[in-house]
Write a protein that holds these residues in place. Structure first.
Motif, PDB file in Angstrom:
ATOM      1  N   VAL A 126       0.852  -1.191   0.000  1.00  0.00           N
ATOM      2  CA  VAL A 126       0.000   0.000   0.000  1.00  0.00           C
ATOM      3  C   VAL A 126       0.889   1.244   0.000  1.00  0.00           C
ATOM      4  N   GLU A 127       0.340   2.339  -0.496  1.00  0.00           N
ATOM      5  CA  GLU A 127       1.059   3.612  -0.517  1.00  0.00           C
ATOM      6  C   GLU A 127       0.062   4.709  -0.154  1.00  0.00           C
ATOM      7  N   PHE A 128       0.457   5.600   0.745  1.00  0.00           N
ATOM      8  CA  PHE A 128      -0.477   6.626   1.221  1.00  0.00           C
ATOM      9  C   PHE A 128       0.306   7.817   1.760  1.00  0.00           C
ATOM     10  N   THR A 129      -0.383   8.917   1.918  1.00  0.00           N
ATOM     11  CA  THR A 129       0.201  10.129   2.496  1.00  0.00           C
ATOM     12  C   THR A 129      -0.365  10.322   3.897  1.00  0.00           C
ATOM     13  N   THR A 130       0.492  10.681   4.840  1.00  0.00           N
ATOM     14  CA  THR A 130       0.070  10.848   6.229  1.00  0.00           C
ATOM     15  C   THR A 130       0.822  12.024   6.837  1.00  0.00           C
ATOM     16  N   PRO A 131       0.196  12.773   7.745  1.00  0.00           N
ATOM     17  CA  PRO A 131       0.891  13.926   8.347  1.00  0.00           C
ATOM     18  C   PRO A 131       1.980  13.481   9.326  1.00  0.00           C
ATOM     19  N   ASP A 150      18.481  21.254   3.410  1.00  0.00           N
ATOM     20  CA  ASP A 150      17.352  20.940   2.525  1.00  0.00           C
ATOM     21  C   ASP A 150      16.493  22.203   2.388  1.00  0.00           C
ATOM     22  N   LYS A 151      17.026  23.222   1.733  1.00  0.00           N
ATOM     23  CA  LYS A 151      16.341  24.518   1.668  1.00  0.00           C
ATOM     24  C   LYS A 151      14.982  24.434   0.978  1.00  0.00           C
ATOM     25  N   ASP A 152      14.828  23.461   0.076  1.00  0.00           N
ATOM     26  CA  ASP A 152      13.577  23.366  -0.679  1.00  0.00           C
ATOM     27  C   ASP A 152      12.598  22.387  -0.058  1.00  0.00           C
ATOM     28  N   VAL A 153      12.962  21.840   1.101  1.00  0.00           N
ATOM     29  CA  VAL A 153      12.117  20.831   1.726  1.00  0.00           C
ATOM     30  C   VAL A 153      11.156  21.457   2.724  1.00  0.00           C
ATOM     31  N   VAL A 154       9.879  21.137   2.585  1.00  0.00           N
ATOM     32  CA  VAL A 154       8.864  21.542   3.558  1.00  0.00           C
ATOM     33  C   VAL A 154       8.402  20.268   4.252  1.00  0.00           C
ATOM     34  N   LEU A 155       8.787  20.132   5.495  1.00  0.00           N
ATOM     35  CA  LEU A 155       8.469  18.919   6.236  1.00  0.00           C
ATOM     36  C   LEU A 155       7.086  19.065   6.866  1.00  0.00           C
ATOM     37  N   LYS A 156       6.121  18.355   6.296  1.00  0.00           N
ATOM     38  CA  LYS A 156       4.742  18.415   6.787  1.00  0.00           C
ATOM     39  C   LYS A 156       4.075  17.053   6.684  1.00  0.00           C
ATOM     40  N   ASP A 157       4.073  16.487   5.476  1.00  0.00           N
ATOM     41  CA  ASP A 157       3.474  15.179   5.234  1.00  0.00           C
ATOM     42  C   ASP A 157       4.538  14.193   4.770  1.00  0.00           C
ATOM     43  N   ALA A 158       4.211  12.910   4.933  1.00  0.00           N
ATOM     44  CA  ALA A 158       5.096  11.839   4.469  1.00  0.00           C
ATOM     45  C   ALA A 158       4.354  10.966   3.476  1.00  0.00           C
ATOM     46  N   LEU A 159       5.032  10.605   2.400  1.00  0.00           N
ATOM     47  CA  LEU A 159       4.519   9.618   1.462  1.00  0.00           C
ATOM     48  C   LEU A 159       5.100   8.280   1.905  1.00  0.00           C
ATOM     49  N   VAL A 160       4.243   7.353   2.280  1.00  0.00           N
ATOM     50  CA  VAL A 160       4.688   6.101   2.900  1.00  0.00           C
ATOM     51  C   VAL A 160       4.267   4.909   2.044  1.00  0.00           C
ATOM     52  N   ALA A 161       5.160   3.962   1.890  1.00  0.00           N
ATOM     53  CA  ALA A 161       4.843   2.698   1.220  1.00  0.00           C
ATOM     54  C   ALA A 161       5.159   1.564   2.187  1.00  0.00           C
ATOM     55  N   VAL A 162       4.269   0.582   2.238  1.00  0.00           N
ATOM     56  CA  VAL A 162       4.444  -0.567   3.126  1.00  0.00           C
ATOM     57  C   VAL A 162       4.141  -1.846   2.349  1.00  0.00           C
ATOM     58  N   ALA A 163       5.082  -2.781   2.362  1.00  0.00           N
ATOM     59  CA  ALA A 163       4.890  -4.088   1.718  1.00  0.00           C
ATOM     60  C   ALA A 163       4.769  -5.144   2.812  1.00  0.00           C
ATOM     61  N   PHE A 164       3.809  -6.046   2.636  1.00  0.00           N
ATOM     62  CA  PHE A 164       3.491  -7.027   3.674  1.00  0.00           C
ATOM     63  C   PHE A 164       3.903  -8.441   3.266  1.00  0.00           C
ATOM     64  N   PRO A 165       4.235  -9.277   4.245  1.00  0.00           N
ATOM     65  CA  PRO A 165       4.572 -10.677   3.942  1.00  0.00           C
ATOM     66  C   PRO A 165       3.318 -11.449   3.554  1.00  0.00           C
ATOM     67  N   MET A 213       9.026  -1.054   4.997  1.00  0.00           N
ATOM     68  CA  MET A 213       8.443   0.280   4.939  1.00  0.00           C
ATOM     69  C   MET A 213       9.486   1.280   4.465  1.00  0.00           C
ATOM     70  N   ALA A 214       9.051   2.242   3.676  1.00  0.00           N
ATOM     71  CA  ALA A 214       9.913   3.343   3.257  1.00  0.00           C
ATOM     72  C   ALA A 214       9.066   4.604   3.198  1.00  0.00           C
ATOM     73  N   ALA A 215       9.707   5.743   3.383  1.00  0.00           N
ATOM     74  CA  ALA A 215       8.966   7.005   3.383  1.00  0.00           C
ATOM     75  C   ALA A 215       9.777   8.091   2.699  1.00  0.00           C
ATOM     76  N   ASP A 216       9.099   8.857   1.867  1.00  0.00           N
ATOM     77  CA  ASP A 216       9.681  10.025   1.192  1.00  0.00           C
ATOM     78  C   ASP A 216       8.787  11.223   1.468  1.00  0.00           C
ATOM     79  N   LEU A 217       9.210  12.380   0.993  1.00  0.00           N
ATOM     80  CA  LEU A 217       8.293  13.509   0.913  1.00  0.00           C
ATOM     81  C   LEU A 217       7.360  13.257  -0.267  1.00  0.00           C
ATOM     82  N   PRO A 218       6.151  13.807  -0.252  1.00  0.00           N
ATOM     83  CA  PRO A 218       5.266  13.664  -1.408  1.00  0.00           C
ATOM     84  C   PRO A 218       6.007  14.038  -2.693  1.00  0.00           C
TER      85      PRO A 218
END
Length: 371
Positions: A126-131, A150-165, A213-218
């Protein structure tokens, strides 16, 4: 591969075995590999006997009885070939063996098998955005001390991906592998992504019963400051905890290749400081010890963080982080007090070696039995 964890898992589920009169006896062959379908791991054990529903195995000179349907179909078929048809009774329908959870958990419901508004399928992704929680943002800002490149980075939300067994069930406890990517190439217009990099770990993780699990900025953008990277991963675990409260106690490990291996050390220190059980850190193609730096700057409980296992992987022909610089990293970690270290070299260059990933996950998982 036989692991202590796998052996203990088998022993934990064993029941007193029946008398010789009630179980068909067969000449005990040499030890063979058995696949425990509840964990996906294998053990080495000697077959003793079976009545068709239970099987008695000898492990390190002691005998244990366990349901036959705990093992793979190939194992079940092999066992039935060793006993007489008259003695064998129809095997019960395979059913999952639920290990003791680290905290009381209710049976999963339809709602419990969703995450981030996405339906969770065993073996799926699954992949989703979360605050990002406010407290986490404040912690990250404090740790960067205003020195945020990271001058161009606005840390607010995370884009998260999770793979399950494949056998994922929210009512059980699962180890979570948190993957980070290198930031190399970003200055040349490339956009590295932890979510894309996690694909290199998913197959090994699924085979060994791990969540990835891995997380990036949107937009699949990764920040360079370690604390910001930690905040994104923290948001992913926080979303998981809101859906499955008991997941707060699920153990974690971190992993990365090249620059991602350095972030693996930072994330390990962050989550040890958050009270998580950090099973280990996988560092592939790593030429700098950032786990020791995290120990100094993030100040996690020293005893807890130093208990984490560290697996170093290096390509024999790697001109960036080959055996010599990797050995220097190992020595630095040892000097800091990390004493559960493995360093292995493979035939190859600067690349992720998936066999080492699988070996690391199996080694890290041995610690789960002690929880």
């Amino acid at each position: 591969m036989r692991t202590r964890f796998a052996s203990l898992a088998i022993v934990a589920c064993c029941i007193p075995f029946a008398s010789p009169d009630s179980i068909a006896q067969a000449p005990a062959p040499a030890a063979r590999s058995w696949t425990d379908t509840s964990t996906g791991r294998t053990i080495q054990a000697q077959f003793v006997s079976s009545d068709g529903t239970k099987v008695v195995l000898r492990i390190d000179g002691r005998e244990y009885a366990t349901p036959l349907n705990r093992f793979s179909k190939a194992d079940q078929d092999w066992v039935r070939s060793q006993i007489t048809p008259a003695a064998a009774t129809p095997a019960a329908s395979p059913s999952p063996v639920v290990p003791a959870a680290s905290a009381p958990m209710a049976p999963p419901t339809a709602a419990a098998m969703t995450l981030g508004g996405q339906t969770v399928e065993p073996g799926g992704k699954v992949e989703f955005t979360t605050p990002i929680p406010d407290a986490v943002l404040k912690k990250a800002a404090k740790l960067t001390r205003g020195d945020n490149y990271d001058k161009d980075v606005v840390l607010k939300d995370a884009l998260v991906a999770v793979a399950f067994p494949p056998k994922f069930d929210a009512a059980k406890s699962w180890p979570i592998l948190i993957v980070s990517v290198t930031i190399s190439g970003k200055d040349k217009g490339k956009e590295p992504s932890s979510i894309k990099a996690m694909n290199g770990y998913v197959e090994s993780a699924r085979e060994n019963g791990w969540i990835v699990m891995a997380a990036d900025l949107p937009g699949n953008i990764v920040p360079g400051m370690p604390a910001n990277r930690c905040a994104l991963a923290h948001a992913g675990l926080d979303a998981m905890a809101k859906q499955w409260p008991a997941s707060k106690s699920w153990p974690v490990a971190t992993a990365g290749f090249s620059g991602g291996a350095k972030y693996s050390g930072w994330l390990g220190g962050w989550f040890a400081g958050e009270g998580r059980k950090v099973l280990g850190m996988f560092m592939g193609g790593c030429n700098e010890d950032m786990a020791s730096q995290a120990l100094k700057e993030y100040k996690p409980p020293r005893k807890d963080f130093l208990a984490a296992k560290i697996f170093l992987s290096a390509g024999k022909d790697d001109r960036i982080a080959g055996p010599v610089p990797s050995e220097a990293v190992r020595a630095s970690l040892k000097k800091s007090g990390f004493d559960q270290l493995k360093f292995e070299v493979f035939e190859g260059a600067h690349e992720l070696h998936r066999e080492h990933v699988a070996s690391a996950l199996q080694w890290f998982a041995e610690g789960i039995a002690a929880r």
